[in-house]
Design a protein around this motif. Structure first.
Motif, PDB file in Angstrom:
ATOM      1  N   THR A 174       1.251   9.270 -14.905  1.00 33.77           N
ATOM      2  CA  THR A 174       2.691   9.121 -14.694  1.00 33.77           C
ATOM      3  C   THR A 174       3.115  10.006 -13.522  1.00 33.77           C
ATOM      4  N   LYS A 175       4.108   9.542 -12.821  1.00 34.69           N
ATOM      5  CA  LYS A 175       4.571  10.273 -11.637  1.00 34.69           C
ATOM      6  C   LYS A 175       5.295  11.546 -12.041  1.00 34.69           C
ATOM      7  N   TRP A 192      -0.118  11.010  -5.555  1.00 32.65           N
ATOM      8  CA  TRP A 192       0.626   9.926  -6.201  1.00 32.65           C
ATOM      9  C   TRP A 192       0.911   8.806  -5.198  1.00 32.65           C
ATOM     10  N   THR A 193       1.226   9.165  -3.955  1.00 31.43           N
ATOM     11  CA  THR A 193       1.393   8.147  -2.912  1.00 31.43           C
ATOM     12  C   THR A 193       0.095   7.380  -2.709  1.00 31.43           C
ATOM     13  N   VAL A 250      -2.120   6.841  -5.027  1.00 32.53           N
ATOM     14  CA  VAL A 250      -2.251   5.944  -6.181  1.00 32.53           C
ATOM     15  C   VAL A 250      -1.425   4.677  -5.963  1.00 32.53           C
ATOM     16  N   GLU A 251      -0.197   4.841  -5.480  1.00 30.52           N
ATOM     17  CA  GLU A 251       0.652   3.678  -5.266  1.00 30.52           C
ATOM     18  C   GLU A 251       0.060   2.752  -4.206  1.00 30.52           C
ATOM     19  N   ILE A 252      -0.471   3.337  -3.133  1.00 31.14           N
ATOM     20  CA  ILE A 252      -1.103   2.526  -2.090  1.00 31.14           C
ATOM     21  C   ILE A 252      -2.344   1.820  -2.641  1.00 31.14           C
ATOM     22  N   ARG A 299      -2.886   0.947  -5.714  1.00 28.88           N
ATOM     23  CA  ARG A 299      -2.456  -0.134  -6.593  1.00 28.88           C
ATOM     24  C   ARG A 299      -2.037  -1.358  -5.783  1.00 28.88           C
ATOM     25  N   LEU A 300      -1.303  -1.118  -4.702  1.00 28.67           N
ATOM     26  CA  LEU A 300      -0.891  -2.222  -3.836  1.00 28.67           C
ATOM     27  C   LEU A 300      -2.104  -2.878  -3.188  1.00 28.67           C
ATOM     28  N   GLU A 358      -6.526   7.493  -9.301  1.00 29.38           N
ATOM     29  CA  GLU A 358      -5.896   7.878 -10.561  1.00 29.38           C
ATOM     30  C   GLU A 358      -6.622   9.058 -11.198  1.00 29.38           C
ATOM     31  N   TYR A 376      -5.684  12.238  -9.327  1.00 25.46           N
ATOM     32  CA  TYR A 376      -4.332  12.663  -9.687  1.00 25.46           C
ATOM     33  C   TYR A 376      -4.335  13.384 -11.027  1.00 25.46           C
TER      34      TYR A 376
END
Length: 453
Positions: free
Chosen positions: A252-253, A375-376, A378-380, A382-383, A427, A430
């Motif tokens: 979680t962020k 976290w950035t 992780v978001e990248i 995921r995308l 992940e 993180y």
């Protein structure tokens, strides 16, 4: 700990090593069959021991030799701190003897045996004794702090290994899926090759791709087996048992405020607490050195002596003396240098504390920046995984229609596998950063959330 049994379809297969998997859904559970199908056994039932994170951490504490050794040291320091009266307990000695003169000629005078007994007590009291006692109590506090810190480090390392093993198992699932897809594609190309729909180069490429997928899976499986074996040995478990680790890292962020963490948690860091205690110890040692070296000391003594020579004769004596050293007051003598050395050690510890506080502030800021940046990541990731999944689906459709060659199709498939593994690693990174920061701050992971902006 739970006990599971695998029967029926799995009764005729065995584990290539110890199998660990998580609750990742039905689709990922299907990969378990391919892992289990490495060999055959005659057993009708396989017992799987299920462990959660809390259970493996408990096992790690119970089986840690380093922690057990620290517990022994802690107990010795506890005994010393709870029995400070031992520092003023007098030295007691008891002695006894007999003397008999043996004549060696007839003219020598004969004597009766002489029996003697004595009890002696001696006690030396110095002006620095209270500070010696204070340092003994402080030593116990430091040992307790060191033990708790060692336990936290052990739990942190165990948690990171636990999550790393789960990530490795999930990576095996991805690689097994890639291997299965490569084998399925090879079989389709083989049939298409026989029918003349696929050329020789595409078929050879499919063979190479399948072999590469198998090699990547086998290497990952070997790495996983080695890591799992070491982990189970550290937990005191039998490596021949089938074990399942149950759990999945919660990602979680958390947007952390480094200034708030420094203001409220800096003083809780175990290394800074230990340094404050060290300063107190050195301050007491400085005072103790001064008073013991240059201050007066009192010596108390008492004796009881008895002898038996024809009759009984005893004597009790007691004494007290006060001594004041002179030479330590002379500049640059050994005593004077010892006192100055104790003071220098205290001053260095105070300076070291300032340096440690500055480094601790920088470390906290570094962790918070790394967590925010990861976290950035992780978001990248995921995308990227979502994009790679869609690209693979389109590539698969194009390849089956014959509008894309095999190399381009294989590239899309490999990109999907790489994207899935990159997301898994991001992940995991993180989660490990969050665990490390909580350990550095000497707080629980959940407590970090209240510092989120």
């Amino acid at each position: 700990m739970q006990i599971l049994c695998i029967t029926d379809a799995l009764a005729s297969v065995t584990f290539p090593f110890l199998i660990v998997f998580t609750r990742m859904g039905l689709k990922k559970y299907t990969a378990l069959f391919f892992i289990l199908s490495a060999g055959f056994v005659s057993a009708q039932e396989i017992t799987v021991r299920v462990f959660t994170l809390e259970e493996v951490c408990s096992l790690a504490e119970q089986n840690s030799i380093a922690l057990q050794k620290q517990a022994v040291d802690l107990e010795m320091d506890r005994i010393a701190a709870k029995n400070l009266w031992a520092q003023i307990f007098p030295s007691i000695s008891v002695s006894g003897g007999a003397r008999y003169n043996i004549p060696i000629n007839d003219n020598a005078q004969k004597t009766d045996p002489v029996y003697t007994a004595s009890v002696g007590l001696s006690l030396r009291l110095s002006a620095g004794l209270p500070f010696t006692m204070a340092n003994i109590s402080l030593a116990y506090k430091n040992s307790l702090l060191n033990y708790e810190q060692a336990r936290r480090i052990l739990i942190n390392q165990t948690s990171k290994t636990f999550y790393s093993l789960i990530a490795q198992m999930e990576r095996l699932t991805f690689l097994e899926g890639a291997r299965r897809l490569a084998l399925e594609q090879l079989e389709r190309d083989r049939i298409a090759r026989q029918s003349g729909y696929v050329g020789e180069l595409d078929y050879l490429s499919a063979q190479v791709s399948a072999e590469r997928a198998k090699l990547a899976y086998n290497r990952a499986l070997t790495d996983y087996q080695n890591a799992l074996g070491k982990f189970l040995v550290a937990l005191g478990l039998d490596v021949r048992e089938a074990v399942r680790l149950e759990g999945k890292p919660e990602i979680t962020k958390i947007s952390l405020d480094s200034d708030a963490l420094i203001a409220e948690c800096l003083a809780q860091r175990p290394d800074l607490i230990a340094q404050h205690n060290e300063i107190k110890r050195l301050k007491n040692a400085r005072t103790d050195s001064f008073l013991s070296t240059k201050g007066p000391s009192v010596n108390l003594s008492a004796d009881w002596r008895a002898s038996l020579k024809g009759g009984f004769d005893d004597l009790i004596s007691a004494g007290i003396s006060v001594s004041i050293p002179i030479d330590p007051w002379v500049p640059r003598t050994k005593g004077d240098q010892a006192v100055k050395s104790s003071n220098a050690n205290y001053q260095k510890a105070v300076l070291e504390l300032k340096d440690m506080e500055n480094n601790a502030r920088q470390e906290i800021r570094s962790y918070t920046d790394s967590i925010n940046n990861t976290w950035t990541e992780v978001e990248i990731a995921r995308l990227q995984a979502s994009y790679a999944r869609r690209a693979y689906e389109l590539a698969e459709q194009s390849y089956r229609r014959g509008t894309m060659n095999f190399l381009d199709y294989e590239t899309a498939r490999n990109r999907l596998s790489d994207a899935q593994q990159q997301l898994l690693q991001s992940e995991l990174n993180y989660k490990i950063l969050v665990l490390d920061l909580a350990s550095v701050l000497n707080i629980e992971e959940d407590e970090l959330k209240k510092y989120s902006r």
